[in-house]
Design an enzyme around this catalytic site. Sequence first.
Site, PDB file in Angstrom:
ATOM      1  CG  ASN A  76      -2.047  -7.669   2.557  1.00 25.70           C
ATOM      2  OD1 ASN A  76      -2.936  -7.094   1.940  1.00 25.70           O
ATOM      3  ND2 ASN A  76      -1.017  -7.190   3.427  1.00 25.70           N
TER       4      ASN A  76
ATOM      5  NE  ARG B 126       1.801   0.423  -3.664  1.00 24.93           N
ATOM      6  CZ  ARG B 126       3.066   0.797  -4.635  1.00 24.93           C
ATOM      7  NH1 ARG B 126       2.712   1.285  -5.386  1.00 24.93           N
ATOM      8  NH2 ARG B 126       4.231   0.100  -4.275  1.00 24.93           N
TER       9      ARG B 126
ATOM     10  CB  CYS C 195       0.407   6.477  -7.416  1.00 27.20           C
ATOM     11  SG  CYS C 195       0.806   4.732  -7.542  1.00 27.20           S
TER      12      CYS C 195
ATOM     13  NE  ARG D 212       1.667   4.303  -2.776  1.00 24.72           N
ATOM     14  CZ  ARG D 212       0.441   3.868  -2.493  1.00 24.72           C
ATOM     15  NH1 ARG D 212      -0.722   4.387  -2.606  1.00 24.72           N
ATOM     16  NH2 ARG D 212       0.166   2.685  -1.890  1.00 24.72           N
ATOM     17  N   PRO D 213       7.038   3.888  -5.760  1.00 23.57           N
ATOM     18  CG  PRO D 213       9.142   3.394  -4.707  1.00 23.57           C
ATOM     19  CD  PRO D 213       7.833   4.139  -4.632  1.00 23.57           C
ATOM     20  CB  ILE D 214       6.044  -0.703  -9.320  1.00 22.90           C
ATOM     21  CG1 ILE D 214       5.960   0.229 -10.389  1.00 22.90           C
ATOM     22  CG2 ILE D 214       4.621  -0.680  -8.452  1.00 22.90           C
ATOM     23  CD1 ILE D 214       5.099  -0.344 -11.470  1.00 22.90           C
ATOM     24  CG  ASP D 215      12.219   1.175  -7.768  1.00 26.53           C
ATOM     25  OD1 ASP D 215      11.433   0.689  -6.910  1.00 26.53           O
ATOM     26  OD2 ASP D 215      13.501   0.893  -7.323  1.00 26.53           O
ATOM     27  CG  LEU D 216      12.617  -2.828  -5.518  1.00 27.08           C
ATOM     28  CD1 LEU D 216      12.249  -3.055  -4.062  1.00 27.08           C
ATOM     29  CD2 LEU D 216      14.014  -2.892  -5.821  1.00 27.08           C
TER      30      LEU D 216
ATOM     31  CG  ASP E 252      -0.080  -3.828   6.701  1.00 29.97           C
ATOM     32  OD1 ASP E 252       0.447  -2.687   6.113  1.00 29.97           O
ATOM     33  OD2 ASP E 252      -0.282  -4.792   5.824  1.00 29.97           O
TER      34      ASP E 252
ATOM     35  CB  VAL F  52       7.735  -0.353   6.141  1.00 33.10           C
ATOM     36  CG1 VAL F  52       7.353  -1.117   4.787  1.00 33.10           C
ATOM     37  CG2 VAL F  52       8.551  -1.576   6.955  1.00 33.10           C
TER      38      VAL F  52
ATOM     39  NE  ARG G 279      -7.897  -1.036  -0.119  1.00 31.50           N
ATOM     40  CZ  ARG G 279      -6.823  -0.878   0.350  1.00 31.50           C
ATOM     41  NH1 ARG G 279      -6.568   0.410   0.925  1.00 31.50           N
ATOM     42  NH2 ARG G 279      -5.736  -1.497  -0.013  1.00 31.50           N
TER      43      ARG G 279
HETATM   44  C1  UD1 Z   1       2.275  -5.234   0.962  1.00 31.35           C
HETATM   45  C2  UD1 Z   1       1.020  -5.373   1.572  1.00 31.35           C
HETATM   46  C3  UD1 Z   1       0.949  -4.206   2.478  1.00 31.35           C
HETATM   47  C4  UD1 Z   1       1.976  -4.135   3.362  1.00 31.35           C
HETATM   48  C5  UD1 Z   1       3.253  -3.897   2.636  1.00 31.35           C
HETATM   49  C6  UD1 Z   1       4.565  -3.982   3.625  1.00 31.35           C
HETATM   50  C7  UD1 Z   1      -0.096  -6.661  -0.085  1.00 31.35           C
HETATM   51  C8  UD1 Z   1      -1.513  -6.388  -0.912  1.00 31.35           C
HETATM   52  N1  UD1 Z   1       0.090  -5.476   0.572  1.00 31.35           N
HETATM   53  O1  UD1 Z   1       2.429  -4.075   0.016  1.00 31.35           O
HETATM   54  O2  UD1 Z   1      -0.455  -4.157   3.185  1.00 31.35           O
HETATM   55  O3  UD1 Z   1       1.868  -2.704   4.176  1.00 31.35           O
HETATM   56  O4  UD1 Z   1       3.468  -5.195   1.802  1.00 31.35           O
HETATM   57  O5  UD1 Z   1       4.489  -5.108   4.566  1.00 31.35           O
HETATM   58  O6  UD1 Z   1       0.330  -7.471   0.216  1.00 31.35           O
HETATM   59  N2  UD1 Z   1       9.205  -0.503  -2.689  1.00 31.35           N
HETATM   60  C9  UD1 Z   1       9.985   0.342  -3.489  1.00 31.35           C
HETATM   61  N3  UD1 Z   1      10.207  -0.139  -4.836  1.00 31.35           N
HETATM   62  C10 UD1 Z   1       9.342  -1.246  -5.106  1.00 31.35           C
HETATM   63  C11 UD1 Z   1       8.443  -1.732  -4.540  1.00 31.35           C
HETATM   64  C12 UD1 Z   1       8.473  -1.271  -3.160  1.00 31.35           C
HETATM   65  O7  UD1 Z   1      10.919   1.199  -3.279  1.00 31.35           O
HETATM   66  O8  UD1 Z   1       9.460  -1.523  -6.638  1.00 31.35           O
HETATM   67  C13 UD1 Z   1       9.296   0.031  -1.139  1.00 31.35           C
HETATM   68  C14 UD1 Z   1       7.928   0.689  -1.030  1.00 31.35           C
HETATM   69  O9  UD1 Z   1       7.676   2.220  -1.683  1.00 31.35           O
HETATM   70  C15 UD1 Z   1       7.805   0.716   0.509  1.00 31.35           C
HETATM   71  C16 UD1 Z   1       8.403  -0.662   0.732  1.00 31.35           C
HETATM   72  O10 UD1 Z   1       9.397  -0.860  -0.449  1.00 31.35           O
HETATM   73  O11 UD1 Z   1       8.493   1.697   1.100  1.00 31.35           O
HETATM   74  C17 UD1 Z   1       7.569  -1.814   1.087  1.00 31.35           C
HETATM   75  O12 UD1 Z   1       6.659  -2.193   0.047  1.00 31.35           O
HETATM   76  P1  UD1 Z   1       6.329  -3.368  -0.497  1.00 31.35           P
HETATM   77  O13 UD1 Z   1       6.825  -4.396   0.350  1.00 31.35           O
HETATM   78  O14 UD1 Z   1       6.368  -3.543  -1.694  1.00 31.35           O
HETATM   79  O15 UD1 Z   1       4.829  -3.305   0.044  1.00 31.35           O
HETATM   80  P2  UD1 Z   1       3.577  -3.952  -1.020  1.00 31.35           P
HETATM   81  O16 UD1 Z   1       3.965  -5.040  -1.760  1.00 31.35           O
HETATM   82  O17 UD1 Z   1       3.217  -2.718  -1.880  1.00 31.35           O
END
Ligand code: UD1
Length: 427
Positions: free
Chosen positions: A24, A96, A120, A125-129, A309, A331, A401
């Site tokens: 990560n 992702r 997705c 599975r949001p990336i809104d932030l 994790d 989370v 992975r």
């Molecule tokens: C990273 C890690 C993953 C770990 C996660 C949380 C990597 C490659 N992956 O994933 O192994 O499980 O951190 O520690 O480093 N969310 C939103 N909007 C957004 C982005 C996220 O609502 O724009 C939500 C997600 O749906 C989730 C939560 O925030 O519920 C945590 O996600 P995030 O911290 O973004 O995880 P990743 O960066 O995807």
Amino acid sequence: MDSIIVKGGDNRLVGEVRIEGAKNAVLPLLAATILADQGQTVLTNVPILSDVFTMNNVVRGLDIEVGFDEAANTVRVDASGEIGSKAPYKYVNQMRASIVVLGPILARNGHAIVSMPGGCTIGSRPIDLHLKGLEAMGATITQKAGNIEACADKLKGATIYMDFPSVGATQNLMMAATLAEGTTVIENAAREPEIVDLAILLNKMGAQIKGAGTETLVIKGVDKLHGAEHQVVQDRIEAGTFMVAAAMTGGNVLVKDAVWEHNRPLISKMLEMGVSVTEEDAGIRIQSDVSRLKPVMVKTLPHPGFPTDMQAQFTALMAVAKGESTMIETVFENRFQHLEEMRRMDVHSEIMRDTAIITGGTPLQGAKVMSTDLRASAALILTGLVAEGETLVGKLTHLDRGYYKFHEKLAALGADIKRVDSEEYDG
Ligand code: UD1
């Protein structure tokens, strides 16, 4: 497709195990190399994992030279000259985490097209932030035909408050902000060690980032970034997985190069259960007596809380501690699928939305099970170590992975474990 076969019962793990560089951490570090328009970036201590090959291909897809010397665990990236703006679907869709290339490509080229990650939709599975933050920095974002397209002649510094401290969004925005005009402040930023590692590399490349590891990041934009050399931080989740494996089997294992500070939330829960956890010069030593393990309550949270994790692996440890343990997953939604699989092995759990009650200390039985995700695959293998008879864990693409030679490392500690081609296995 390969499977892992574990013969349970007497698998007390004893000895030393070495930890790799963090998956990560290295994925966003590879994305960061896109920002350097002069010189080479050299990453050392790079783990040999399928996600790393995927990210190398995502970066190569931008007409950037990427060389992976696997024998030396070193990746060299030369992103000088013109680079592409479109991250190809065929690689982005495999992982992702590829979304973290959006910020660097946009910052470098003023234009970026990245496929929706993992096939997705943003809704589920949001990336809104990630997107809101880039918009706050002046980017125009459109979504069409499965792609996210971002444009901004020059990103502008902004103050961004994140509703949730998302790891990926913090990384994306931090990288975009390095080349923006003016200063960006990210409030409620993620504080994971992998964020700190990324800031260290970016600062070596010429960025001006302060506050990494705290909830407020201040990034003063600069005109250019250059190549640099960096050693990837150790994988706290791989370390944690071996710490749990040692504790579950009543073992005595030195997890070499594990960083105490990074595993603090896990260590505190292991101590509460009655596991002996000690810091040595070479790493962290785990010693345990399974008959004395006590049940605990754990809640996953962003760092420095208990890592999501480690949730699946920790439920395996809960399954051997006599009594009722509680795991609350805050989370991610729907991250208890491993417990459904573990039922086949007689692990008793009751799941109510984000809470699982695990009744541990009852006899476990080997069974055929399927990995449902990366950490679930490790958790099922760990459960197999202590279940009576044989456990076959299938769908190892998930395991590959994030874990390098997992079964070999466990075997070297004394586990009765092998990897086979399932087609050939008729057990
Ligand atoms: C990273 C890690 C993953 C770990 C996660 C949380 C990597 C490659 N992956 O994933 O192994 O499980 O951190 O520690 O480093 N969310 C939103 N909007 C957004 C982005 C996220 O609502 O724009 C939500 C997600 O749906 C989730 C939560 O925030 O519920 C945590 O996600 P995030 O911290 O973004 O995880 P990743 O960066 O995807």
